[in-house]
Design a protein around this motif. Sequence first.
Motif, mmCIF file in Angstrom:
data_model
loop_
_atom_site.group_PDB
_atom_site.id
_atom_site.type_symbol
_atom_site.label_atom_id
_atom_site.label_comp_id
_atom_site.label_asym_id
_atom_site.label_seq_id
_atom_site.Cartn_x
_atom_site.Cartn_y
_atom_site.Cartn_z
ATOM 1 N N LEU A 59 0.820 -1.213 0.000
ATOM 2 C CA LEU A 59 0.000 0.000 0.000
ATOM 3 C C LEU A 59 0.858 1.269 0.000
ATOM 4 N N PHE A 60 1.985 1.239 0.694
ATOM 5 C CA PHE A 60 2.870 2.413 0.736
ATOM 6 C C PHE A 60 3.470 2.708 -0.636
ATOM 7 N N GLY A 61 3.504 1.719 -1.493
ATOM 8 C CA GLY A 61 4.063 1.935 -2.824
ATOM 9 C C GLY A 61 3.222 2.840 -3.698
ATOM 10 N N PHE A 62 1.917 2.838 -3.504
ATOM 11 C CA PHE A 62 1.045 3.620 -4.377
ATOM 12 C C PHE A 62 1.263 5.130 -4.273
ATOM 13 N N PRO A 63 1.221 5.716 -3.075
ATOM 14 C CA PRO A 63 1.454 7.167 -3.029
ATOM 15 C C PRO A 63 2.855 7.551 -3.506
ATOM 16 N N ALA A 64 3.838 6.722 -3.197
ATOM 17 C CA ALA A 64 5.206 7.014 -3.644
ATOM 18 C C ALA A 64 5.292 6.931 -5.162
#
Length: 161
Positions: free
Chosen positions: A135-140
């Motif tokens: 999930l943290f990959g999406f905003p990044a």
Amino acid sequence: MIEYLDVLRWLHILGATVLFGTGAGIAFFMLMAHRTGNAEIIAHTASVVVIADWVFTASAVVLQPITGYLLAAEIGWSIGEGWVVAALALYVITGLFWLPVIWMQKEMRDLARAAHANGLLLSKRYHVLFRTWFLFGFPAFFSVLIIFWLMITRPSLGVIF
């Protein structure tokens, strides 16, 4: 003759390429390893990912603001230009999601190593970390895409400061 501005542009584009490419590659290989459910494969892949993040991503993270600042100064762009401020804000957002990911990758690696060494299934903690990491990959990822767009189009957003 090689021009200073051309070298700065090249270094900035190279850094952006490494940052984006390494991030996308890491995400792909971690996802593929995770999908196997095999702790040994996950441990090995996560070990390589941790190294790649430190060697490539961390280097690019340092290179980008330096080359960006030098490039802006050489061209005469103000750091207060709206598109520059927006790109820098997105860069910070990317970093805020990337820094915890480094820690998560190390812990997932260690949990997978332990599961493999003891002949156990991957723990609940591993699966929670993987979902959070994913999930943290999406905003990044989307922040970096928007940064690319801002750097290419340099929209007129006014001067912020």
